[in-house]
Design a protein around this motif. Structure first.
Motif, PDB file in Angstrom:
ATOM      1  N   LEU A   1       0.828  -1.201   0.052  1.00  0.00           N
ATOM      2  CA  LEU A   1      -0.003   0.100   0.148  1.00  0.00           C
ATOM      3  C   LEU A   1       0.857   1.302  -0.145  1.00  0.00           C
ATOM      4  O   LEU A   1       1.879   1.308   0.693  1.00  0.00           O
ATOM      5  CB  LEU A   1      -0.917  -0.047   1.315  1.00  0.00           C
ATOM      6  CG  LEU A   1      -1.962  -0.801   1.239  1.00  0.00           C
ATOM      7  CD1 LEU A   1      -2.818  -0.733   2.536  1.00  0.00           C
ATOM      8  CD2 LEU A   1      -2.947  -0.735   0.205  1.00  0.00           C
TER       9      LEU A   1
ATOM     10  N   PRO B   1      -3.629   3.060   5.651  1.00  0.00           N
ATOM     11  CA  PRO B   1      -4.961   2.331   5.705  1.00  0.00           C
ATOM     12  C   PRO B   1      -6.126   2.988   6.262  1.00  0.00           C
ATOM     13  O   PRO B   1      -7.319   3.141   5.639  1.00  0.00           O
ATOM     14  CB  PRO B   1      -5.095   0.886   6.250  1.00  0.00           C
ATOM     15  CG  PRO B   1      -3.513   0.466   6.071  1.00  0.00           C
ATOM     16  CD  PRO B   1      -2.906   1.820   6.216  1.00  0.00           C
TER      17      PRO B   1
ATOM     18  N   ALA C   1      -7.431   5.780   3.757  1.00  0.00           N
ATOM     19  CA  ALA C   1      -7.942   5.527   2.738  1.00  0.00           C
ATOM     20  C   ALA C   1      -9.575   6.200   2.340  1.00  0.00           C
ATOM     21  O   ALA C   1      -9.958   6.250   3.321  1.00  0.00           O
ATOM     22  CB  ALA C   1      -8.398   4.054   2.351  1.00  0.00           C
TER      23      ALA C   1
END
Length: 97
Positions: free
Chosen positions: A71, A75, A78
């Motif tokens: 990634l 996260p 996002a």
């Protein structure tokens, strides 16, 4: 919330049979809920089998070709779509490595 005799409020509409029996009611056997993403019966999507195959094959091939895939965003940061019909990421930045 109360309901008339013989009726149940929506909150209890999906009670599991075990939970109904635990409350002292006779539970009718029910089929487990099914996912309707590809339709059902005559409305079944003809593209379902290739879509399922693609969903099974694509990640494997992607990770075989890019074993250090990672990634490129935290996260938690996002961005998600906020539409009422579809839920998913607005984008997913990755590093192919």
């Amino acid at each position: 919330m109360s309901a008339r005799p013989g009726r149940r409020p929506f909150g209890g509409a999906r009670d599991l049979p075990v939970r109904c029996a635990a409350r002292g009611r006779t539970a009718r056997p029910r089929a487990p809920p099914v996912h309707l993403g590809f339709g059902h019966g005559v409305h079944h999507c003809p593209g379902a089998p290739p879509s399922r195959a693609e969903a099974a094959i694509a990640p494997r091939v992607l990770f075989e070709q890019h074993p250090r895939l990672a990634l490129d965003v935290d996260p938690a940061a996002a961005a998600w779509r906020t539409g009422a019909l579809l839920r998913g990421l607005a984008s997913l930045p990755v590093l192919l490595g």
